[in-house]
Design an enzyme around this catalytic site. Sequence first.
Site, short mmCIF file in Angstrom:
data_model
loop_
_atom_site.label_atom_id
_atom_site.label_comp_id
_atom_site.label_asym_id
_atom_site.label_seq_id
_atom_site.Cartn_x
_atom_site.Cartn_y
_atom_site.Cartn_z
CE1 TYR A 55 7.64 -22.66 6.56
CE2 TYR A 55 4.84 -22.89 7.01
CZ TYR A 55 6.71 -23.03 6.18
OH TYR A 55 7.01 -24.03 5.38
CE LYS B 299 24.72 -22.45 5.27
NZ LYS B 299 24.95 -23.39 4.14
CG ASP C 82 25.05 -26.69 2.86
OD1 ASP C 82 24.95 -26.86 3.87
OD2 ASP C 82 25.77 -25.88 2.38
CG ASP D 130 8.06 -26.61 4.28
OD1 ASP D 130 6.93 -27.35 3.40
OD2 ASP D 130 8.25 -25.65 3.30
CG ASP E 243 7.55 -30.83 0.30
OD1 ASP E 243 6.62 -31.58 0.93
OD2 ASP E 243 7.29 -30.48 -0.56
C1 IPM Z 1 3.39 -29.03 5.26
C2 IPM Z 1 2.88 -27.60 4.23
C3 IPM Z 1 2.43 -25.93 4.95
C4 IPM Z 1 3.66 -25.26 5.22
C5 IPM Z 1 2.17 -24.84 3.74
C6 IPM Z 1 0.67 -25.51 3.37
C7 IPM Z 1 1.62 -24.02 4.52
O1 IPM Z 1 3.23 -27.30 2.93
O2 IPM Z 1 2.18 -29.07 5.63
O3 IPM Z 1 4.50 -29.27 4.87
O4 IPM Z 1 4.56 -25.03 4.32
O5 IPM Z 1 3.88 -26.19 6.31
MG MG Z 2 5.62 -28.70 2.74
#
Ligand code: IPM
Ligand code: MG
Length: 369
Positions: free
Chosen positions: A155, A204, A236, A260, A264
């Site tokens: 990032y 990884k 993975d 990230d 999710d």
């Molecule tokens: C998160 C989001 C952010 C990230 C985006 C919106 C830049 O996906 O907070 O997980 O990737 O960190």
């Molecule tokens: Mg995210």
Amino acid sequence: MIDKKGMKQMKFKIGVIRGDGIGPEIVAEALKVMNKVAEKYAEEFEYEEILLGGASIDVHGKPLTEEALAAAKSCDAVLMGSIGGDTNTSPWYKLPADLRPEAGLLAIRKGLGLFANMRPAYLYEELKDACPLRDDIIGDGFDLVVMRELTGGLYFGARKTEEKDGVLEATDTLCYNENEIRRIAIRAFDIAMKRRKKVTSVDKANVLDSSRLWRKVVNEVAADYPEVTLEHMLVDNCAMQLVRDPKQFDVILTENMFGDILSDEASMVTGSIGMLSSASLKEGTFGLYEPSHGSAPDIAGKNLANPIATILSAAMLLRYSLNMDAAADDVERAVKEVLQVGYRTGDIMSEGMKEVGTSQMGDRIAERI
Ligand code: IPM
Ligand code: MG
């Protein structure tokens, strides 16, 4: 500060980023709850409104101003809704990448030095039906937290797009130094000590140098925590294990990009992303607290969004930044009670329950503080 009854009263300054999409609605509900907490515990919260993301672009032409960053720095903690819009239709996404809403979020994380992102994912007994996993996998539920490194890696590494002999080429760099790895590892082990004392470090290392350094430093940190069980897992495999057997995890420690993606996934397997809070922390008590979900522009302004993730983020703020554990417990209990008596927003609605809107959900929770 001393109040009329001679009791010591603390005055906390809390930054409030309402943001975009459903952000303003869900933050309004979290503030209802915070105000009830202030009343019950005779504390004073002073709120400072801070613009970030699209809301800041509309006023200042950029997603984060120096003033906004300075304002956030002057607070004890920051509560945030969500930022960003529909990437296909919003004019914000016609701007250069560094002027879009997300760039503001990355800049505030970096500017505030928030290197540790804590994202809990647990299964609510009351919402078990929403979990996409089979009953035999769910068992008696799961409760894990992803500790994601937040200010390094891909990032924030150097990036460029250039044309070489008529061919476009884009480069992003993944760089970590040992200090960046050590400080997030220490936070993860500290949190594991307060939980089930297990850390799964995800990398990884079969391919990447940055992962091999990650593993080495995590092993060094682990030596200071003999009570904590450490295991290393390839990313993975971790993605697979999260759906195969999420119960095996307590604290997942990982770098920015892997975190990230895995956070999710972890939130989705709970079936209730609208319920999950997060905290971005540094050394000390300052933190920025936000729901794990996004700005959901499609349902913005319709009183449909689930405010619970933001309300639980406020509970984390009370616990980690203001040291108000009892108040945090109150908020978490109020959320549980409201679910137990059957109130649901649309995203977690099921048969026989009472469907309510964003503001009604906030009211039901606030009245139980
Ligand atoms: C998160 C989001 C952010 C990230 C985006 C919106 C830049 O996906 O907070 O997980 O990737 O960190
Ligand atoms: Mg995210």
